[in-house]
Design a protein around this motif. Structure first.
Motif, short mmCIF file in Angstrom:
data_model
loop_
_atom_site.label_atom_id
_atom_site.label_comp_id
_atom_site.label_asym_id
_atom_site.label_seq_id
_atom_site.Cartn_x
_atom_site.Cartn_y
_atom_site.Cartn_z
N PRO A 405 90.15 64.85 33.16
CA PRO A 405 89.51 65.42 31.88
C PRO A 405 87.94 65.89 32.69
N ALA A 406 87.61 65.51 33.96
CA ALA A 406 86.36 65.96 34.35
C ALA A 406 86.18 67.42 34.11
N VAL A 407 85.07 67.93 34.13
CA VAL A 407 84.60 69.43 34.09
C VAL A 407 84.16 69.91 35.24
N ALA A 408 83.78 68.99 36.32
CA ALA A 408 83.12 69.14 37.58
C ALA A 408 83.21 68.38 38.48
N THR A 409 83.29 68.61 39.73
CA THR A 409 83.27 67.60 40.97
C THR A 409 81.98 68.08 41.88
N LEU A 410 81.30 67.16 42.37
CA LEU A 410 79.86 67.25 43.09
C LEU A 410 80.37 66.66 44.68
N PHE A 411 80.40 67.68 45.36
CA PHE A 411 80.37 67.18 46.96
C PHE A 411 79.08 66.97 47.56
N ILE A 412 78.62 65.75 48.05
CA ILE A 412 77.43 65.67 48.76
C ILE A 412 77.80 65.45 50.36
N GLY A 413 77.28 66.23 51.04
CA GLY A 413 77.82 66.53 52.66
C GLY A 413 76.71 65.38 53.45
N SER A 414 77.23 65.44 54.70
CA SER A 414 76.55 64.58 55.69
C SER A 414 75.22 65.28 55.92
N PRO A 415 74.14 64.27 56.16
CA PRO A 415 72.87 64.93 56.19
C PRO A 415 72.85 65.73 57.95
N TYR A 416 71.87 66.56 57.63
CA TYR A 416 71.64 67.21 59.01
C TYR A 416 70.44 67.78 59.04
N THR A 417 69.89 68.34 60.35
CA THR A 417 68.47 68.79 60.26
C THR A 417 68.57 70.47 60.43
N LEU A 418 67.39 70.93 59.65
CA LEU A 418 67.17 72.36 59.84
C LEU A 418 65.55 72.51 60.32
N PRO A 419 65.28 73.65 60.84
CA PRO A 419 63.82 74.06 60.78
C PRO A 419 63.16 73.99 59.46
N ASP A 420 61.97 73.36 59.40
CA ASP A 420 61.21 73.09 58.06
C ASP A 420 60.42 74.42 57.94
N PRO A 421 60.63 75.48 57.06
CA PRO A 421 59.92 76.54 56.93
C PRO A 421 58.53 76.47 56.53
N SER A 422 58.28 75.26 56.02
CA SER A 422 56.70 75.11 55.55
C SER A 422 56.19 74.57 56.68
N SER A 423 56.53 74.04 57.80
CA SER A 423 55.62 73.57 58.69
C SER A 423 55.08 74.53 59.87
N SER A 424 54.16 74.22 60.35
CA SER A 424 53.32 75.06 61.22
C SER A 424 53.50 74.61 62.65
N ASP A 425 54.24 73.35 62.86
CA ASP A 425 54.43 72.92 64.21
C ASP A 425 56.00 72.93 64.61
N SER A 426 56.81 73.84 64.01
CA SER A 426 58.02 73.76 64.29
C SER A 426 58.96 72.64 64.26
N SER A 427 58.44 71.75 63.07
CA SER A 427 58.98 70.48 62.97
C SER A 427 60.30 70.69 62.29
N THR A 428 61.20 69.60 62.01
CA THR A 428 62.38 69.96 61.07
C THR A 428 62.55 69.00 60.00
N MET A 429 63.53 69.41 59.20
CA MET A 429 63.47 68.56 57.86
C MET A 429 65.16 68.13 57.95
N GLU A 430 65.33 66.99 57.42
CA GLU A 430 66.73 66.44 57.05
C GLU A 430 67.24 66.68 55.80
N VAL A 431 68.42 67.64 55.54
CA VAL A 431 69.05 68.11 54.47
C VAL A 431 70.36 67.73 54.36
N VAL A 432 71.03 68.17 53.15
CA VAL A 432 72.49 67.83 52.87
C VAL A 432 72.75 69.12 52.12
N SER A 433 74.13 69.29 52.04
CA SER A 433 74.79 70.29 51.16
C SER A 433 75.15 69.48 49.85
#
Length: 465
Positions: A405-433
């Motif tokens: 009876p559910a109308v939706a299912t949400l998948f939460i992925g495993s964390p990984y890193t991406l370049p942080d677009p707001s950073s000025s020192d090329s640091s990364t950020m941890e994200v999930v899908s």
């Protein structure tokens, strides 16, 4: 073709033992190995990218069937999956359409298991054995009339070119109920590069569209259902059904339950995804250790934000009952997918989640997960949304299945890193899908995007209460 065959065998939900032979040369070819396999298995399937006529596959079949001992050991007629006697088109759509694919290989394997050589020889005999010397028609052995058989054919989005995974439906050319022929254009899809017509590969009647104009679709997504027609002999149908029942006993189905598969009928799935920053949840988990009240899982924190978004978006706090959408303002159940041994999937149910405070919710999630892992089955008839995650296996993204009876299912992925677009020192950020599959019968894309945006914002701003 070897990799394609191996992928097909790996995807089969069966305990059958299948031998895959990769011929490294065709002159000479390893006749002894193939002959030994045919004597052992009683079956032969050749998969090739060559034309069917005057091909290596036909040569192998003819050579082996020319030996009486091999012919007598066959349990079913040999089969060949190959390119048809046509030119390979320059467009990738036409190129992949003519080459062997997994559905055709799988169908050929199932056909080998579902038929016998005796059945096939009897059918040939009925088709050609006509007593031309007898004057009495009662003494003539005529082939029995063929009956039209109707089957459902699901047409999906084909491969549209290298690197192209998404397209937009710009026009629908056929309507439900229309008669269609093979090669008829059904709809047109637009990519960044061009507009492609998607054509039918069967004759029949268009039963149902699973998408709408202007909808974004992915390669492999179901577009429509066609009731296709074919001819078969009554005797052939009876024999095949009997042998299929025998081969079916070899299968050991896992995954979704039969009930769940039945419930999936009629669903119109659609999927959207977003990238969500994960630092707030990660830091909150570390702080929970310091508080000495037990470590709070990141899944529980994300589920809390999902619940808050459900309370804001009524349709995602509703469930399907008797073909209607029901919203209970006093009780909203939340589901969490749990993997059990033997590739069995169960849903842990957090009852009346909307009535709980944070501390109560955290404890309820833990208890629901424990009960599900012990095999205690909870009623899912009021679960509005289910959460799925495979972080243990480092799966970053997946397209979940929504089961009523559910109308939706949400998948939460495993964390990984991406370049942080707001950073000025090329640091990364941890994200999930965050990947949300929803039933398009009850939820539109805009509403789903608004809901998922609120989930994302809640996770990115999460703090322990």
């Amino acid at each position: 073709c070897v990799e394609l065959v191996e992928e097909t065998i790996a995807s089969m939900d069966t305990k059958l033992s299948i031998e895959c032979i990769d011929l490294r040369s065709i002159a000479p070819w390893d006749r002894e190995t193939i002959a030994t396999s045919v004597k052992k298995t009683g079956r032969l399937l050749v998969v090739q990218e060559d034309n069917i006529t005057a091909s290596i596959g036909q040569m192998i079949v003819a050579d082996l069937c020319g030996e009486q001992t091999l012919l007598s050991s066959l349990k079913s007629p040999p089969a060949i999956v190959s390119k048809g006697d046509v030119h390979v088109g320059f467009n990738p759509v036409y190129e992949y359409a003519v080459l062997p694919d997994k559905p055709r290989i799988l169908a050929a394997i199932e056909h080998l298991l579902a038929t016998t050589l005796k059945t096939s020889l009897e059918l040939v005999d009925k088709a050609v054995h006509v007593n031309t010397g007898a004057q009495n028609s009662e003494q003539s052995h005529l082939m029995e009339p063929l009956k039209m058989q109707e089957s459902k054919k699901v047409i999906t989005v084909p491969i549209l070119g290298e690197g192209i995974r998404v397209a937009r439906v710009v026009s629908i050319l056929k309507q439900e109920g229309d008669s269609i022929k093979a090669d008829d254009a059904l709809c047109e899809v637009e990519t960044d590069k061009a507009v492609f017509p998607i054509e039918s590969d069967v004759d029949g009647v268009l039963k149902e569209w699973k998408i709408t104009e202007d909808e974004e679709v992915k390669v492999g997504q179901e577009l429509l259902v066609v009731n296709s027609t074919s001819t078969s002999s009554p005797d052939s149908k009876l024999e095949v059904m009997n042998d299929s029942q025998v081969s079916a006993t070899l299968k050991d189905p896992v995954g979704l339950s039969t009930e769940a598969i039945h419930q999936l009928q009629g669903i119109i799935p659609a999927t959207i995804d977003m990238t969500c920053r994960w630092e707030a949840v990660r830091d909150a988990r570390l702080r929970s250790k310091e508080l000495g009240e037990g470590t709070v899982s990141t899944l529980t924190m994300a589920a809390w934000e999902v619940l808050k978004a459900m309370q804001k978006h009524e349709r995602f706090a509703s469930y399907v009952r008797s073909g209607e959408l029901v919203h209970d303002t006093e009780s909203v159940d939340l589901g969490v997918a749990v993997a059990l041994p033997g590739d069995v999937l169960e849903t842990a149910v957090v009852k009346e989640a909307n009535t709980l405070q944070w501390a109560q919710f955290r404890e309820s999630v833990n208890q629901a997960l424990k009960r599900a892992r012990k095999g205690e089955v909870a009623s899912k008839n009021k679960v509005a949304l289910a959460i799925s995650s495979m972080g243990t296996y480092n799966v970053r993204s997946a397209i979940p299945v929504v089961v009523p009876p559910a109308v939706a299912t949400l998948f939460i992925g495993s964390p990984y890193t991406l370049p942080d677009p707001s950073s000025s020192d090329s640091s990364t950020m941890e994200v999930v899908s965050l990947v949300l599959t929803f039933d398009h019968r009850w939820v539109n894309g805009v509403g789903a995007a608004a809901f998922l945006t609120d989930v994302r914002k809640g996770i990115e701003r999460f703090d322990l209460i």
